[in-house]
Design an enzyme around this catalytic site. Structure first.
Site, mmCIF file in Angstrom:
data_model
loop_
_atom_site.group_PDB
_atom_site.id
_atom_site.type_symbol
_atom_site.label_atom_id
_atom_site.label_comp_id
_atom_site.label_asym_id
_atom_site.label_seq_id
_atom_site.Cartn_x
_atom_site.Cartn_y
_atom_site.Cartn_z
ATOM 1 C CE LYS A 29 100.623 39.827 20.334
ATOM 2 N NZ LYS A 29 100.998 41.266 20.268
ATOM 3 C CE1 TYR A 69 103.753 40.926 24.872
ATOM 4 C CE2 TYR A 69 101.470 40.693 25.541
ATOM 5 C CZ TYR A 69 102.448 40.665 24.556
ATOM 6 O OH TYR A 69 102.099 40.369 23.252
ATOM 7 C CG ASN A 132 101.062 43.256 17.076
ATOM 8 O OD1 ASN A 132 100.505 42.476 17.840
ATOM 9 N ND2 ASN A 132 102.223 43.827 17.350
ATOM 10 C CG HIS A 135 104.507 36.901 21.606
ATOM 11 N ND1 HIS A 135 105.144 38.030 22.082
ATOM 12 C CD2 HIS A 135 105.246 35.838 22.038
ATOM 13 C CE1 HIS A 135 106.212 37.646 22.789
ATOM 14 N NE2 HIS A 135 106.288 36.329 22.778
ATOM 15 C CD GLU A 146 108.309 35.086 25.154
ATOM 16 O OE1 GLU A 146 108.384 36.321 25.299
ATOM 17 O OE2 GLU A 146 108.310 34.548 24.027
HETATM 18 P P1 ADP Z 1 106.870 42.518 19.610
HETATM 19 O O1 ADP Z 1 105.515 41.882 19.881
HETATM 20 O O2 ADP Z 1 107.059 42.821 18.150
HETATM 21 O O3 ADP Z 1 108.006 41.730 20.218
HETATM 22 P P2 ADP Z 1 107.114 44.451 21.809
HETATM 23 O O4 ADP Z 1 107.703 43.372 22.665
HETATM 24 O O5 ADP Z 1 107.817 45.770 21.738
HETATM 25 O O6 ADP Z 1 106.874 43.966 20.307
HETATM 26 O O7 ADP Z 1 105.637 44.759 22.315
HETATM 27 C C1 ADP Z 1 104.779 43.719 22.681
HETATM 28 C C2 ADP Z 1 103.401 44.010 22.190
HETATM 29 O O8 ADP Z 1 102.929 45.194 22.807
HETATM 30 C C3 ADP Z 1 103.302 44.303 20.691
HETATM 31 O O9 ADP Z 1 103.253 43.151 19.891
HETATM 32 C C4 ADP Z 1 102.023 45.106 20.634
HETATM 33 O O10 ADP Z 1 100.897 44.235 20.652
HETATM 34 C C5 ADP Z 1 102.051 45.879 21.925
HETATM 35 N N1 ADP Z 1 102.567 47.223 21.701
HETATM 36 C C6 ADP Z 1 103.852 47.584 21.448
HETATM 37 N N2 ADP Z 1 103.959 48.906 21.292
HETATM 38 C C7 ADP Z 1 102.702 49.421 21.463
HETATM 39 C C8 ADP Z 1 102.132 50.718 21.431
HETATM 40 N N3 ADP Z 1 102.883 51.777 21.187
HETATM 41 N N4 ADP Z 1 100.810 50.838 21.650
HETATM 42 C C9 ADP Z 1 100.042 49.761 21.898
HETATM 43 N N5 ADP Z 1 100.500 48.503 21.945
HETATM 44 C C10 ADP Z 1 101.819 48.327 21.732
#
Ligand code: ADP
Length: 169
Positions: A29, A69, A132, A135, A146
């Site tokens: 990202k 997303y 974080n 992805h 994807e």
């Molecule tokens: P992952 O990326 O681990 O598959 P998710 O699909 O649940 O997780 O969420 C996608 C992305 O959305 C996360 O990687 C993170 O960047 C963001 N995200 C998830 N939960 C939150 C939150 N509570 N607040 C802000 N951003 C979030």
């Protein structure tokens, strides 16, 4: 008389591995790119033994981020998340290997870096959930969707590498 069965056996082994090969969509990202973590992240997948079959760097539009997303569109952070994903360059990749979808998620670590184990990418390199850095597809269906969203078929390579026999036996 021995040559044929041995060759047939080798072929079977090769086919067995080919059948187990899967592909995952992995993206660094904008925060990971800006922080200079591209090589570090690629290195973790590469050293594991997974194979990079597609890669490009792109700045996704907000509309594209929303497509990526779409599963999260009801979540309160959806808009901020899509703004963030489209705020700068993303390194989009496809990695191939046995179990790469599930194990890729292990290499990445839990969504919230406060809960990711040390040793994982997010555990070692990130602090908050909104930044974080990486992805990874969460299952075979999302991986397919994807990869199709981010890449044209002709951007995906298919090749064998001499290290495979040392990785898979
Ligand atoms: P992952 O990326 O681990 O598959 P998710 O699909 O649940 O997780 O969420 C996608 C992305 O959305 C996360 O990687 C993170 O960047 C963001 N995200 C998830 N939960 C939150 C939150 N509570 N607040 C802000 N951003 C979030």
């Amino acid at each position: 008389a021995l040559a044929l069965p041995a060759a047939a056996y080798m072929l079977q082994e090769k086919e067995a591995h080919a059948a187990e090969m899967e592909r995952s969509f992995i993206a660094i990202k904008p925060d990971g790119v800006q922080r200079g973590l591209i090589a570090e992240i690629i290195s973790r997948f590469e050293r594991k033994g997974f194979k990079l079959v597609a890669i490009k760097i792109v700045i996704p539009s907000k509309d594209f981020a929303q497509k990526h997303y779409h599963d999260l569109k009801e979540r309160p952070f959806f808009n901020g998340l899509c703004d963030f994903l489209s705020s700068g360059p993303v390194v989009a990749m496809v990695w191939e290997g046995e179990g790469v979808i599930k194990y890729g998620r292990k290499l990445i670590g839990a969504t919230d870096p406060q809960k990711s184990e040390p040793g994982t990418i997010r555990g070692d390199l990130a602090v908050v959930v909104g930044r974080n850095i990486i992805h990874g597809s969460d299952g075979p269906e999302t991986a397919k969707d994807e990869i199709n969203l981010w890449f044209k078929p002709e951007e995906l390579t298919s090749y064998s590498s001499n290290t495979e026999k040392w990785i898979y036996g």
